[in-house]
Design a protein around this motif. Structure first.
Motif, PDB file in Angstrom:
ATOM      1  N   ARG A   3      82.498  28.181  76.456  1.00  0.00           N
ATOM      2  CA  ARG A   3      83.315  29.289  75.934  1.00  0.00           C
ATOM      3  C   ARG A   3      83.266  29.357  74.422  1.00  0.00           C
ATOM      4  O   ARG A   3      83.234  30.438  73.825  1.00  0.00           O
ATOM      5  CB  ARG A   3      84.759  29.121  76.406  1.00  0.00           C
ATOM      6  CG  ARG A   3      84.946  29.318  77.906  1.00  0.00           C
ATOM      7  CD  ARG A   3      86.407  29.256  78.287  1.00  0.00           C
ATOM      8  NE  ARG A   3      86.602  29.490  79.714  1.00  0.00           N
ATOM      9  CZ  ARG A   3      87.779  29.477  80.314  1.00  0.00           C
ATOM     10  NH1 ARG A   3      88.874  29.231  79.591  1.00  0.00           N
ATOM     11  NH2 ARG A   3      87.876  29.702  81.618  1.00  0.00           N
ATOM     12  N   THR A   4      83.265  28.186  73.790  1.00  0.00           N
ATOM     13  CA  THR A   4      83.195  28.167  72.321  1.00  0.00           C
ATOM     14  C   THR A   4      81.871  28.749  71.837  1.00  0.00           C
ATOM     15  O   THR A   4      81.836  29.550  70.899  1.00  0.00           O
ATOM     16  CB  THR A   4      83.366  26.738  71.802  1.00  0.00           C
ATOM     17  OG1 THR A   4      84.611  26.218  72.278  1.00  0.00           O
ATOM     18  CG2 THR A   4      83.338  26.705  70.283  1.00  0.00           C
ATOM     19  N   ARG A   5      80.783  28.319  72.513  1.00  0.00           N
ATOM     20  CA  ARG A   5      79.474  28.854  72.112  1.00  0.00           C
ATOM     21  C   ARG A   5      79.403  30.358  72.343  1.00  0.00           C
ATOM     22  O   ARG A   5      78.845  31.101  71.539  1.00  0.00           O
ATOM     23  CB  ARG A   5      78.367  28.146  72.892  1.00  0.00           C
ATOM     24  CG  ARG A   5      78.217  26.666  72.552  1.00  0.00           C
ATOM     25  CD  ARG A   5      76.893  26.127  73.052  1.00  0.00           C
ATOM     26  NE  ARG A   5      76.754  26.262  74.493  1.00  0.00           N
ATOM     27  CZ  ARG A   5      77.133  25.337  75.364  1.00  0.00           C
ATOM     28  NH1 ARG A   5      77.704  24.212  74.927  1.00  0.00           N
ATOM     29  NH2 ARG A   5      76.960  25.522  76.650  1.00  0.00           N
ATOM     30  N   LEU A   6      79.999  30.824  73.454  1.00  0.00           N
ATOM     31  CA  LEU A   6      80.010  32.254  73.744  1.00  0.00           C
ATOM     32  C   LEU A   6      80.806  33.019  72.700  1.00  0.00           C
ATOM     33  O   LEU A   6      80.404  34.096  72.244  1.00  0.00           O
ATOM     34  CB  LEU A   6      80.604  32.478  75.139  1.00  0.00           C
ATOM     35  CG  LEU A   6      80.564  33.922  75.669  1.00  0.00           C
ATOM     36  CD1 LEU A   6      79.124  34.383  75.796  1.00  0.00           C
ATOM     37  CD2 LEU A   6      81.276  34.009  77.014  1.00  0.00           C
ATOM     38  N   LEU A   7      81.943  32.463  72.291  1.00  0.00           N
ATOM     39  CA  LEU A   7      82.769  33.106  71.270  1.00  0.00           C
ATOM     40  C   LEU A   7      82.034  33.179  69.943  1.00  0.00           C
ATOM     41  O   LEU A   7      82.040  34.216  69.263  1.00  0.00           O
ATOM     42  CB  LEU A   7      84.081  32.345  71.106  1.00  0.00           C
ATOM     43  CG  LEU A   7      85.041  32.864  70.032  1.00  0.00           C
ATOM     44  CD1 LEU A   7      85.434  34.300  70.320  1.00  0.00           C
ATOM     45  CD2 LEU A   7      86.259  31.975  69.917  1.00  0.00           C
ATOM     46  N   ILE A   8      81.379  32.076  69.566  1.00  0.00           N
ATOM     47  CA  ILE A   8      80.630  32.065  68.300  1.00  0.00           C
ATOM     48  C   ILE A   8      79.508  33.092  68.336  1.00  0.00           C
ATOM     49  O   ILE A   8      79.270  33.837  67.372  1.00  0.00           O
ATOM     50  CB  ILE A   8      80.081  30.651  68.030  1.00  0.00           C
ATOM     51  CG1 ILE A   8      81.245  29.682  67.767  1.00  0.00           C
ATOM     52  CG2 ILE A   8      79.112  30.659  66.861  1.00  0.00           C
ATOM     53  CD1 ILE A   8      80.813  28.243  67.648  1.00  0.00           C
ATOM     54  N   THR A   9      78.802  33.162  69.477  1.00  0.00           N
ATOM     55  CA  THR A   9      77.717  34.134  69.609  1.00  0.00           C
ATOM     56  C   THR A   9      78.243  35.557  69.506  1.00  0.00           C
ATOM     57  O   THR A   9      77.649  36.416  68.851  1.00  0.00           O
ATOM     58  CB  THR A   9      77.002  33.935  70.957  1.00  0.00           C
ATOM     59  OG1 THR A   9      76.509  32.600  71.037  1.00  0.00           O
ATOM     60  CG2 THR A   9      75.842  34.913  71.094  1.00  0.00           C
ATOM     61  N   GLY A  10      79.391  35.821  70.164  1.00  0.00           N
ATOM     62  CA  GLY A  10      79.972  37.155  70.098  1.00  0.00           C
ATOM     63  C   GLY A  10      80.393  37.546  68.699  1.00  0.00           C
ATOM     64  O   GLY A  10      80.151  38.671  68.249  1.00  0.00           O
ATOM     65  N   LEU A  11      81.024  36.615  67.991  1.00  0.00           N
ATOM     66  CA  LEU A  11      81.442  36.894  66.617  1.00  0.00           C
ATOM     67  C   LEU A  11      80.240  37.126  65.714  1.00  0.00           C
ATOM     68  O   LEU A  11      80.254  38.013  64.847  1.00  0.00           O
ATOM     69  CB  LEU A  11      82.290  35.733  66.085  1.00  0.00           C
ATOM     70  CG  LEU A  11      83.666  35.560  66.732  1.00  0.00           C
ATOM     71  CD1 LEU A  11      84.341  34.310  66.206  1.00  0.00           C
ATOM     72  CD2 LEU A  11      84.534  36.780  66.470  1.00  0.00           C
ATOM     73  N   PHE A  12      79.202  36.350  65.921  1.00  0.00           N
ATOM     74  CA  PHE A  12      77.991  36.517  65.110  1.00  0.00           C
ATOM     75  C   PHE A  12      77.352  37.878  65.368  1.00  0.00           C
ATOM     76  O   PHE A  12      76.955  38.586  64.442  1.00  0.00           O
ATOM     77  CB  PHE A  12      77.001  35.404  65.443  1.00  0.00           C
ATOM     78  CG  PHE A  12      75.736  35.454  64.632  1.00  0.00           C
ATOM     79  CD1 PHE A  12      75.735  35.154  63.281  1.00  0.00           C
ATOM     80  CD2 PHE A  12      74.539  35.813  65.235  1.00  0.00           C
ATOM     81  CE1 PHE A  12      74.571  35.215  62.541  1.00  0.00           C
ATOM     82  CE2 PHE A  12      73.372  35.879  64.504  1.00  0.00           C
ATOM     83  CZ  PHE A  12      73.382  35.573  63.153  1.00  0.00           C
ATOM     84  N   GLY A  13      77.306  38.270  66.673  1.00  0.00           N
ATOM     85  CA  GLY A  13      76.735  39.576  67.010  1.00  0.00           C
ATOM     86  C   GLY A  13      77.570  40.718  66.453  1.00  0.00           C
ATOM     87  O   GLY A  13      77.037  41.711  65.956  1.00  0.00           O
ATOM     88  N   ALA A  14      78.896  40.559  66.536  1.00  0.00           N
ATOM     89  CA  ALA A  14      79.770  41.606  65.996  1.00  0.00           C
ATOM     90  C   ALA A  14      79.601  41.737  64.485  1.00  0.00           C
ATOM     91  O   ALA A  14      79.611  42.842  63.934  1.00  0.00           O
ATOM     92  CB  ALA A  14      81.227  41.294  66.336  1.00  0.00           C
ATOM     93  N   GLY A  15      79.432  40.595  63.817  1.00  0.00           N
ATOM     94  CA  GLY A  15      79.217  40.638  62.372  1.00  0.00           C
ATOM     95  C   GLY A  15      77.932  41.356  62.012  1.00  0.00           C
ATOM     96  O   GLY A  15      77.890  42.174  61.080  1.00  0.00           O
ATOM     97  N   LEU A  16      76.877  41.066  62.769  1.00  0.00           N
ATOM     98  CA  LEU A  16      75.608  41.744  62.518  1.00  0.00           C
ATOM     99  C   LEU A  16      75.717  43.240  62.787  1.00  0.00           C
ATOM    100  O   LEU A  16      75.202  44.071  62.019  1.00  0.00           O
ATOM    101  CB  LEU A  16      74.510  41.140  63.395  1.00  0.00           C
ATOM    102  CG  LEU A  16      73.979  39.762  62.992  1.00  0.00           C
ATOM    103  CD1 LEU A  16      72.917  39.305  63.976  1.00  0.00           C
ATOM    104  CD2 LEU A  16      73.402  39.793  61.574  1.00  0.00           C
ATOM    105  N   GLY A  17      76.408  43.605  63.895  1.00  0.00           N
ATOM    106  CA  GLY A  17      76.574  45.018  64.208  1.00  0.00           C
ATOM    107  C   GLY A  17      77.377  45.751  63.146  1.00  0.00           C
ATOM    108  O   GLY A  17      77.039  46.862  62.748  1.00  0.00           O
ATOM    109  N   GLY A  18      78.450  45.114  62.674  1.00  0.00           N
ATOM    110  CA  GLY A  18      79.247  45.743  61.615  1.00  0.00           C
ATOM    111  C   GLY A  18      78.468  45.915  60.331  1.00  0.00           C
ATOM    112  O   GLY A  18      78.575  46.944  59.654  1.00  0.00           O
ATOM    113  N   ALA A  19      77.682  44.919  59.987  1.00  0.00           N
ATOM    114  CA  ALA A  19      76.866  45.014  58.774  1.00  0.00           C
ATOM    115  C   ALA A  19      75.844  46.123  58.894  1.00  0.00           C
ATOM    116  O   ALA A  19      75.595  46.870  57.935  1.00  0.00           O
ATOM    117  CB  ALA A  19      76.171  43.678  58.505  1.00  0.00           C
TER     118      ALA A  19
END
Length: 266
Positions: free
Chosen positions: A58-74
């Motif tokens: 779950r932690t790895r999934l959360l980190i991946t999601g946050l990283f993807g969201a950051g890239l999408g926002g950028a």
């Protein structure tokens, strides 16, 4: 015979049985034996081996999601900035083209004198045409009205004034313009004038028009440029929209201009 020999160190997952070896018994007989080394590890060590290492799923999934969201926002921010710069460059280029410079003097469909200063402080969508136009002018005016109605329905947006300027002053009198504009929008303002006045405003906005030959009924068609013009509250020509642009595309463009507008007159 199978002998189990304990090794002092943990050898993990040894291969299957080793080749047979000879073991001499006290009687002097050779006995074939096979042996397997077993690692010496207790239950605690075996338990630790099976425990997952590092962060949980779950932690790895959360980190991946946050990283993807950051890239999408950028990416979205970079795209919006690129569009803003492109719009700014286009607006600046259109201003340098000196379209719509100077004033004009015309009559509206109520017979009231109108000049460019009357529209100061308003967003204006302007179209040049003529009331005897068989199809293109009605279609373009309908599209212009759709844009105005869509923007009117959005609270918080300033109103847009629709304007129709004739390029056929010979037939498009004040009365003719009054009859024509009432079929489109209650706030559509029809403007007409003398041949010289119409020629002046048309030159200012670089509108081409030319009356064709008259038929036996003295009817004729006027060939003219087809474009919808956007004027800012400063009265400056801001953008134009060809016949190929849809009402939705024009409305989206007007919204962007409204959001980016900064008066240059203060």
């Amino acid at each position: 015979m199978l002998l189990l020999i304990w090794a002092p160190k943990a050898w993990h997952r040894l291969s299957p049985l080793k080749p047979p070896a000879l073991l001499w018994t006290p009687g002097g007989e050779a006995v074939h034996v096979r042996y397997r080394l077993l690692s010496r590890q207790g239950p605690g060590e075996r338990g630790r081996q099976t425990q997952p290492q590092g962060p949980g799923f779950r932690t790895r999934l959360l980190i991946t999601g946050l990283f993807g969201a950051g890239l999408g926002g950028a990416w979205l921010a970079a795209r919006a900035e690129k569009e803003r710069r492109r719009q700014q460059q286009r607006t600046e280029a259109l201003r340098q083209a000196a379209v719509g410079q100077g004033d004009f003097s015309l009559l509206d469909h109520r017979g009231q004198a109108r000049c460019k200063a009357d529209f100061r402080g308003q967003w204006v969508l302007m179209y040049f045409g003529f009331t005897h136009c068989p199809d293109i002018c009605p279609d373009e005016l309908e599209k212009l009205v759709q844009v105005v109605q869509e923007l009117e329905a959005e609270p918080g947006l300033p109103p847009v004034q629709p304007v129709f300027i004739t390029v056929d002053p010979e037939r498009d009198t004040v009365a003719a313009m009054a009859r024509y504009v009432q079929d489109f929008h209650p706030r559509l303002l029809g403007l007409t004038g003398s041949a010289e006045q119409v020629a002046q405003v048309s030159r200012s906005y670089r509108v081409y028009y030319s009356a064709g030959p008259k038929d036996e009924d003295q009817d004729y068609v006027v060939d003219h440029s087809i474009a919808i013009y956007l004027l800012s509250p400063d009265g400056l020509f801001t953008d134009y929209y060809s016949r190929a642009r849809s009402a939705q595309q024009i409305a989206d463009s007007v919204r962007r201009h409204m959001a980016a507008f900064r008066s240059v007159l203060h």
